[in-house]
Scaffold this active site. Structure first.
Site, short mmCIF file in Angstrom:
data_model
loop_
_atom_site.label_atom_id
_atom_site.label_comp_id
_atom_site.label_asym_id
_atom_site.label_seq_id
_atom_site.Cartn_x
_atom_site.Cartn_y
_atom_site.Cartn_z
N ASP A 192 -42.01 52.84 105.22
CA ASP A 192 -43.11 52.60 106.14
C ASP A 192 -43.24 53.88 106.98
O ASP A 192 -42.28 54.66 107.08
CB ASP A 192 -42.75 51.39 107.03
N ASP A 244 -45.33 54.34 110.43
CA ASP A 244 -45.34 54.14 111.89
C ASP A 244 -44.09 53.37 112.32
O ASP A 244 -43.92 52.21 111.95
CB ASP A 244 -46.58 53.35 112.32
C1 BG6 Z 1 -49.50 50.36 110.59
C2 BG6 Z 1 -49.16 50.11 112.05
O1 BG6 Z 1 -48.64 51.33 110.07
O2 BG6 Z 1 -50.85 50.80 110.46
C3 BG6 Z 1 -50.16 49.12 112.64
O3 BG6 Z 1 -47.85 49.58 112.15
C4 BG6 Z 1 -51.58 49.65 112.44
O4 BG6 Z 1 -49.87 48.94 114.01
C5 BG6 Z 1 -51.83 49.90 110.95
O5 BG6 Z 1 -52.53 48.72 112.94
C6 BG6 Z 1 -53.22 50.45 110.66
O6 BG6 Z 1 -53.32 51.76 111.17
P1 BG6 Z 1 -54.64 52.62 111.22
O7 BG6 Z 1 -54.11 54.02 111.51
O8 BG6 Z 1 -55.30 52.53 109.88
O9 BG6 Z 1 -55.48 52.08 112.33
MG MG Z 2 -43.92 50.24 111.09
#
Ligand code: BG6
Ligand code: MG
Length: 212
Positions: A9, A11
């Site tokens: 993963d 984030d």
């Molecule tokens: C995930 C995060 O990796 O990505 C979430 O943990 C986030 O919190 C999701 O909503 C979508 O991210 P993005 O950058 O497409 O808005």
């Molecule tokens: Mg995460």
């Protein structure tokens, strides 16, 4: 190495963009007068942008049209991407980079499995553009975690079956997704206490201790 492929993963695992997500959602929530805090933010880990917005709007007294929701999600993303501009390769920790290099040296193929549509931007900001053998992200899936699609696609891109891959996650929804897809899961933070996690980890470098 016990696993031929490792799917990370992004984030909250490779880098700490989760705080930027929080700040951007908080700015939006304040603007529309909806209560939002770190505890609610924890429920957004691994969840897609639109599904995250729906969670935030659970506290809203006002009903919004799909077009208004689209606008709100775009606004949040604008704030978020502005925050991402602050990121540089110094935001990639030495521990993470050294562990990734060591896992690769031990023969594992490395992939990203993230719900984020900003994955490639973030990887390039922290100096990992082009580093991974495969990237599966919010741009190639229709269902976000806890659905296993993002990991199933990552394994496919690596050319490996799920049982040969390990998923590394910080979100409960991410471990649910790994289990649903037939993957072993290593959990950091909150995900370490998931009842179905295969390897609870205290630190990222703890991955090295997973027996070969
Ligand atoms: C995930 C995060 O990796 O990505 C979430 O943990 C986030 O919190 C999701 O909503 C979508 O991210 P993005 O950058 O497409 O808005
Ligand atoms: Mg995460």
């Amino acid at each position: 190495m016990k696993y031929k492929g490792i799917i990370f993963d992004l984030d909250g695992v490779i880098c700490f963009t989760d705080h930027y997500h929080y700040l951007a959602w908080k700015a939006l929530a304040d603007e529309i007068g909806v209560y939002f805090d770190e505890t609610i933010n924890n429920r957004l880990r691994g969840v897609s942008r639109m599904a995250s917005l729906e969670i935030i709007l659970e506290r809203s007294e006002k009903a919004y049209t799909p077009a208004e929701k689209e606008q709100m999600a775009e606004k949040k993303n604008g704030i978020y991407r502005k925050l991402l501009e602050k990121m540089t390769p110094t935001d990639l920790s030495g521990e993470v980079k050294e562990t990734l290099d060591a896992l690769r040296a031990a023969g594992a193929k490395l992939a990203i499995g993230s719900s984020s549509k900003n994955t490639k931007l973030i990887l390039s900001r922290i100096g990992l553009g082009g580093y991974f053998d495969a990237i599966s992200d919010g741009t190639n899936i229709t269902h976000s975690k806890p659905d296993p699609e993002v990991f199933t696609k990552a394994a496919e891109f690596l050319g490996l079956p799920p049982q040969d891959c390990l998923v590394v996650e910080d979100a409960l929804a991410g471990i649910d997704a790994a289990v649903a897809g037939g993957f072993d899961g290593a959990g950091l933070g909150e995900a370490a206490s998931h009842p179905k996690v295969t390897w609870p980890l205290k630190t990222f470098s703890g991955l090295m201790a997973i027996e070969s």
